[in-house]
Design a protein around this motif. Structure first.
Motif, PDB file in Angstrom:
ATOM      1  N   PHE A 101       0.809  -1.216   0.000  1.00  0.00           N
ATOM      2  CA  PHE A 101       0.000   0.000   0.000  1.00  0.00           C
ATOM      3  C   PHE A 101       0.845   1.271   0.000  1.00  0.00           C
ATOM      4  N   PHE A 102       1.867   1.343   0.847  1.00  0.00           N
ATOM      5  CA  PHE A 102       2.647   2.582   0.930  1.00  0.00           C
ATOM      6  C   PHE A 102       3.438   2.824  -0.352  1.00  0.00           C
ATOM      7  N   VAL A 103       3.854   1.715  -1.042  1.00  0.00           N
ATOM      8  CA  VAL A 103       4.566   1.860  -2.318  1.00  0.00           C
ATOM      9  C   VAL A 103       3.597   2.339  -3.393  1.00  0.00           C
ATOM     10  N   THR A 104       2.398   1.774  -3.421  1.00  0.00           N
ATOM     11  CA  THR A 104       1.369   2.215  -4.367  1.00  0.00           C
ATOM     12  C   THR A 104       1.068   3.698  -4.177  1.00  0.00           C
ATOM     13  N   ALA A 105       0.919   4.093  -2.910  1.00  0.00           N
ATOM     14  CA  ALA A 105       0.623   5.495  -2.601  1.00  0.00           C
ATOM     15  C   ALA A 105       1.762   6.403  -3.058  1.00  0.00           C
ATOM     16  N   LEU A 106       3.010   5.945  -2.874  1.00  0.00           N
ATOM     17  CA  LEU A 106       4.169   6.749  -3.281  1.00  0.00           C
ATOM     18  C   LEU A 106       4.188   6.951  -4.792  1.00  0.00           C
TER      19      LEU A 106
END
Length: 413
Positions: A311-316
């Motif tokens: 999730f945090f990579v997708t958001a980045l």
């Protein structure tokens, strides 16, 4: 930041963007309310597609000819007329809010005046702001506009429940009227070489002749033609990917609806941040550099967005693509404002908008069918790779083309 503050001291620029930001908030709330209303009355996704197609058709059908009016008539009068007409039409449409067919007719008419407004705003900006300040002016406008796009839909969704559809329609109509009032006090340095009545009474053959002049102007200018074609080719992929986002997030990455909302909010944040830094980037690189390299980077980031299920990579990656998207759009608009002769800007901008909307309809309309055949992840990766290849080929074309290379391309020297 000081550059943006100084820009706001330009009274005409300040009044112009203040009016448009107010109307933009109204429009974003109105679009959400309109979408929910159509869905409520029809209950089918096809009705939403029809709504967006109706909103785009006027640009394709009338855009090139309206561009002739923009070149020949007072931009100030056109801006006032477009906003005032849209405001009145929106308020009157409240009477027919339960009749979707009649409502579509009002939306169609509003969209026609929207076609008048778009190129009028872009040409007016050139006459209000110094050429070397256009990137800053466009960046600040984009920042405020993207902020309204972030807040407006959420506010619209809440207000529909609290105050109802009719009140949202009224708010939108009033916001357009307020924008038209602000425009009255704007000073635009323009000279009209032909009477406006004569322009309106011009025969079809004269409109066609002037339209052909716009096409000929683009065709004879190697760099302008290249930039318009490059951006159109890029939009084939970028437009389709914007539709695939929801499928990737929900069906491929398996995120929840709440996570989808967070991710799209993060993307809007990227758009806003990109609007702020575009001016700084333009101090180091010219617009063509930002466009070509930006499209390539967008493709690379999208591969990361599609491939890594964290999730945090997708958001980045979605945040970074928001930044890149803003920089590309601002650079493209600024480039055309700087390079197109003032007497041809209305026609060139209108043709450009029409091409963009044609591609948007085709790419958004076909991508759902294509993704069902090839798979969402597969077609997304192919479209992202296509952007990288397009950027690389375009870079090599610019570098090897003498007619284009000699146009002050500092970044290639």
């Amino acid at each position: 930041m000081n550059q943006y503050i100084k820009m706001l001291k330009n009274k005409s620029y300040f009044l112009l963007i203040l009016g448009q930001i107010i109307s933009s908030f109204g429009s974003e709330m109105y679009l959400i309310a309109l979408t929910l209303l159509v869905l409520k009355n029809n209950g089918k996704g096809s009705s939403i597609s029809m709504l967006y197609i109706i909103m785009l058709i006027p640009s394709i059908a009338f855009g090139p000819f309206i561009g002739i009016l923009v070149d020949r008539m007072s931009k100030k009068k056109l801006l006032i007329t477009a906003d005032l007409a849209r405001g009145i039409l929106c308020i009157v449409s409240i009477l027919f809010i339960k009749n979707i067919v009649v409502l579509y007719i009002f939306i169609f008419m509003q969209s026609i005046f929207g076609v008048v407004f778009g190129p009028s705003l872009r040409t007016a900006m050139v006459k209000i702001v110094d050429r070397d300040k256009l990137t800053i002016a466009n960046s600040l406008y984009a920042f405020l506009d993207n902020t309204s796009r972030l807040i407006g839909p959420s506010l619209g969704g809440i207000l529909v429940i609290i105050i109802g559809y009719k009140s949202i329609f009224l708010i939108n109509g009033v916001s357009f009227i307020i924008a038209s009032i602000f425009t009255i006090f704007i000073r635009i340095n323009e000279k009209i070489s032909i009477s406006e009545d004569a322009v309106i009474r011009s025969k079809y053959a004269e409109y066609l002749k002037n339209f052909k002049e716009g096409v000929s102007y683009i065709n004879k200018s190697n760099l302008i033609k290249f930039v318009i074609i490059f951006f159109a080719l890029a939009m084939i992929s970028i437009g389709a990917l914007s539709v695939l986002n929801v499928l990737i997030i929900n069906d491929v990455l398996k995120y929840s609806s709440a996570q989808y909302g967070i991710i799209m909010g993060i993307y809007s944040g990227g758009l806003i941040f990109g609007s702020l830094i575009a001016g700084k980037i333009a101090d180091k690189y010219n617009e063509l550099t930002i466009m070509i390299i930006g499209v390539g980077i967008y493709g690379v980031f999208y591969i990361g967005f599609t491939s890594i299920n964290l999730f945090f990579v997708t958001a980045l990656f979605i945040f970074l693509n928001g930044i890149i998207s803003s920089c590309i759009d601002i650079s493209y608009e600024t480039y055309l404002q700087k390079e197109v002769n003032e007497e041809m800007q209305g026609r060139v901008f209108s043709i450009d908008i029409s091409i963009g909307n044609c591609i948007t309809i085709l790419s958004m309309g076909s991508i759902g069918f294509v993704s069902e055949l090839c798979g969402v992840r597969t077609i997304s990766l192919l479209l992202a790779i296509y952007l990288g290849i397009l950027a690389l080929v375009s870079y090599r074309f610019i570098k090897s083309n003498t007619l284009i290379k000699n146009k002050r391309m500092r970044w290639l020297e």
